[in-house]
Design an enzyme around this catalytic site. Sequence first.
Site, PDB file in Angstrom:
ATOM      1  N   LYS A  13      10.060  97.458  63.437  1.00  0.00           N
ATOM      2  CA  LYS A  13      10.433  98.824  63.052  1.00  0.00           C
ATOM      3  C   LYS A  13       9.884  99.857  64.027  1.00  0.00           C
ATOM      4  O   LYS A  13      10.598 100.739  64.464  1.00  0.00           O
ATOM      5  CB  LYS A  13       9.908  99.166  61.647  1.00  0.00           C
ATOM      6  CG  LYS A  13      10.588  98.410  60.524  1.00  0.00           C
ATOM      7  CD  LYS A  13      10.209  98.974  59.161  1.00  0.00           C
ATOM      8  CE  LYS A  13       8.721  98.888  58.854  1.00  0.00           C
ATOM      9  NZ  LYS A  13       8.209  97.500  58.715  1.00  0.00           N
ATOM     10  N   ARG A  88       8.215 103.392  50.850  1.00  0.00           N
ATOM     11  CA  ARG A  88       7.845 101.980  50.760  1.00  0.00           C
ATOM     12  C   ARG A  88       7.875 101.481  49.322  1.00  0.00           C
ATOM     13  O   ARG A  88       7.538 100.338  49.072  1.00  0.00           O
ATOM     14  CB  ARG A  88       6.438 101.804  51.321  1.00  0.00           C
ATOM     15  CG  ARG A  88       6.385 100.842  52.520  1.00  0.00           C
ATOM     16  CD  ARG A  88       4.954 100.832  52.985  1.00  0.00           C
ATOM     17  NE  ARG A  88       4.635  99.844  53.948  1.00  0.00           N
ATOM     18  CZ  ARG A  88       4.553 100.052  55.252  1.00  0.00           C
ATOM     19  NH1 ARG A  88       4.895 101.208  55.760  1.00  0.00           N
ATOM     20  NH2 ARG A  88       4.139  99.095  56.042  1.00  0.00           N
ATOM     21  N   ARG A 127       0.899  89.973  68.014  1.00  0.00           N
ATOM     22  CA  ARG A 127       1.184  91.370  68.365  1.00  0.00           C
ATOM     23  C   ARG A 127      -0.052  92.078  68.921  1.00  0.00           C
ATOM     24  O   ARG A 127      -1.149  91.943  68.381  1.00  0.00           O
ATOM     25  CB  ARG A 127       1.677  92.090  67.107  1.00  0.00           C
ATOM     26  CG  ARG A 127       1.894  93.561  67.284  1.00  0.00           C
ATOM     27  CD  ARG A 127       2.838  94.096  66.273  1.00  0.00           C
ATOM     28  NE  ARG A 127       2.262  94.259  64.949  1.00  0.00           N
ATOM     29  CZ  ARG A 127       2.932  94.792  63.930  1.00  0.00           C
ATOM     30  NH1 ARG A 127       4.174  95.187  64.092  1.00  0.00           N
ATOM     31  NH2 ARG A 127       2.345  94.917  62.756  1.00  0.00           N
ATOM     32  N   ARG A 161      -4.181  94.927  65.566  1.00  0.00           N
ATOM     33  CA  ARG A 161      -4.430  95.692  64.351  1.00  0.00           C
ATOM     34  C   ARG A 161      -5.249  94.869  63.365  1.00  0.00           C
ATOM     35  O   ARG A 161      -4.987  93.690  63.185  1.00  0.00           O
ATOM     36  CB  ARG A 161      -3.099  96.085  63.701  1.00  0.00           C
ATOM     37  CG  ARG A 161      -2.563  97.407  64.202  1.00  0.00           C
ATOM     38  CD  ARG A 161      -1.168  97.669  63.742  1.00  0.00           C
ATOM     39  NE  ARG A 161      -0.965  97.505  62.300  1.00  0.00           N
ATOM     40  CZ  ARG A 161       0.169  97.832  61.677  1.00  0.00           C
ATOM     41  NH1 ARG A 161       1.169  98.336  62.364  1.00  0.00           N
ATOM     42  NH2 ARG A 161       0.305  97.656  60.389  1.00  0.00           N
ATOM     43  N   ARG A 172       0.724  91.718  52.873  1.00  0.00           N
ATOM     44  CA  ARG A 172       1.716  92.741  53.245  1.00  0.00           C
ATOM     45  C   ARG A 172       3.135  92.254  52.972  1.00  0.00           C
ATOM     46  O   ARG A 172       3.994  93.020  52.545  1.00  0.00           O
ATOM     47  CB  ARG A 172       1.528  93.135  54.716  1.00  0.00           C
ATOM     48  CG  ARG A 172       0.271  93.981  54.936  1.00  0.00           C
ATOM     49  CD  ARG A 172      -0.143  94.035  56.392  1.00  0.00           C
ATOM     50  NE  ARG A 172       0.837  94.706  57.222  1.00  0.00           N
ATOM     51  CZ  ARG A 172       0.942  94.529  58.544  1.00  0.00           C
ATOM     52  NH1 ARG A 172       0.129  93.695  59.172  1.00  0.00           N
ATOM     53  NH2 ARG A 172       1.835  95.179  59.221  1.00  0.00           N
TER      54      ARG A 172
HETATM   55  P1  AMP Z   1       2.707 100.152  59.055  1.00  0.00           P
HETATM   56  O1  AMP Z   1       2.133 100.688  60.305  1.00  0.00           O
HETATM   57  O2  AMP Z   1       4.005 100.817  58.668  1.00  0.00           O
HETATM   58  O3  AMP Z   1       2.818  98.636  59.045  1.00  0.00           O
HETATM   59  O4  AMP Z   1       1.685 100.532  57.875  1.00  0.00           O
HETATM   60  C1  AMP Z   1       0.358 100.016  57.867  1.00  0.00           C
HETATM   61  C2  AMP Z   1      -0.285 100.221  56.513  1.00  0.00           C
HETATM   62  O5  AMP Z   1      -0.350 101.622  56.210  1.00  0.00           O
HETATM   63  C3  AMP Z   1       0.450  99.611  55.323  1.00  0.00           C
HETATM   64  O6  AMP Z   1       0.160  98.232  55.152  1.00  0.00           O
HETATM   65  C4  AMP Z   1      -0.084 100.475  54.182  1.00  0.00           C
HETATM   66  O7  AMP Z   1      -1.400 100.113  53.838  1.00  0.00           O
HETATM   67  C5  AMP Z   1      -0.140 101.856  54.832  1.00  0.00           C
HETATM   68  N1  AMP Z   1       1.141 102.589  54.649  1.00  0.00           N
HETATM   69  C6  AMP Z   1       2.018 102.961  55.621  1.00  0.00           C
HETATM   70  N2  AMP Z   1       3.070 103.594  55.101  1.00  0.00           N
HETATM   71  C7  AMP Z   1       2.879 103.631  53.754  1.00  0.00           C
HETATM   72  C8  AMP Z   1       3.614 104.134  52.641  1.00  0.00           C
HETATM   73  N3  AMP Z   1       4.802 104.727  52.825  1.00  0.00           N
HETATM   74  N4  AMP Z   1       3.086 103.981  51.408  1.00  0.00           N
HETATM   75  C9  AMP Z   1       1.898 103.397  51.223  1.00  0.00           C
HETATM   76  N5  AMP Z   1       1.155 102.872  52.200  1.00  0.00           N
HETATM   77  C10 AMP Z   1       1.630 102.985  53.467  1.00  0.00           C
END
Ligand code: AMP
Length: 215
Positions: A13, A88, A127, A161, A172
């Site tokens: 994404k 989400r 990654r 990460r 996740r």
């Molecule tokens: P990402 O970088 O999109 O994979 O997001 C990393 C982490 O940030 C996720 O596993 C959640 O813990 C948090 N996070 C990101 N976006 C959201 C969201 N829209 N709602 C809740 N937690 C989020």
Amino acid sequence: MRIVLVGPPGAGKGTQAAFLAKNLDIPHISTGDLFRANISQGTALGVEAKGYMDRGELVPDEVTIGMAQDRMKQDDAANGFLLDGFPRNVAQAEALDAVLKKDDMQLDAVLDLEVPEDEVVKRIAGRRICRNDSAHVFHVEYNAPKTEGVCDVCGGELYQRADDSEETVRTRLEVYHTQTEPIIDYYRAQNLVVTISALGKVDEVTARAMDALKK
Ligand code: AMP
């Protein structure tokens, strides 16, 4: 254009969002990036979000929705945006609809990136991300940087990460299936969903995505 990007962790994404946002001339808004920026700046919001992120859980809606809303209100997002990682869950999708409706706006498309689960795990385990820009993404096997640990684009330090560990990835993925996938049906009911395969080279997926969005 107002677009939502959805797909499991590791679907690409962030990578696709960076290219699509550039092609479409709209800002790329990633709630994950916003949280990570808050964590590195040591803000109260970052401190609150960190525990949830490290465990692979969702940050509570009260925090997330407000943060996303503030970002969408900024000038560069007046004519559109590409949302990556938000909404989400269905409550966030409903909140987004309400915010848009207030200003007589609506989403144009929800781009659903599809990728098999075994591929997701392989992608995430290898990654590596640049400290300077999360759009500079590498993979130790599939897209290795010329020098180990160094970003080809800007020379920044590459890191893994904390939430890309195998155990957290499992959480996740489960969170994705139970909480995020239902938003695809929610948006299907509004006729907004376009699904494409996220397999193949980065530029092939971008071309597929641009084609799907044009339609
Ligand atoms: P990402 O970088 O999109 O994979 O997001 C990393 C982490 O940030 C996720 O596993 C959640 O813990 C948090 N996070 C990101 N976006 C959201 C969201 N829209 N709602 C809740 N937690 C989020």
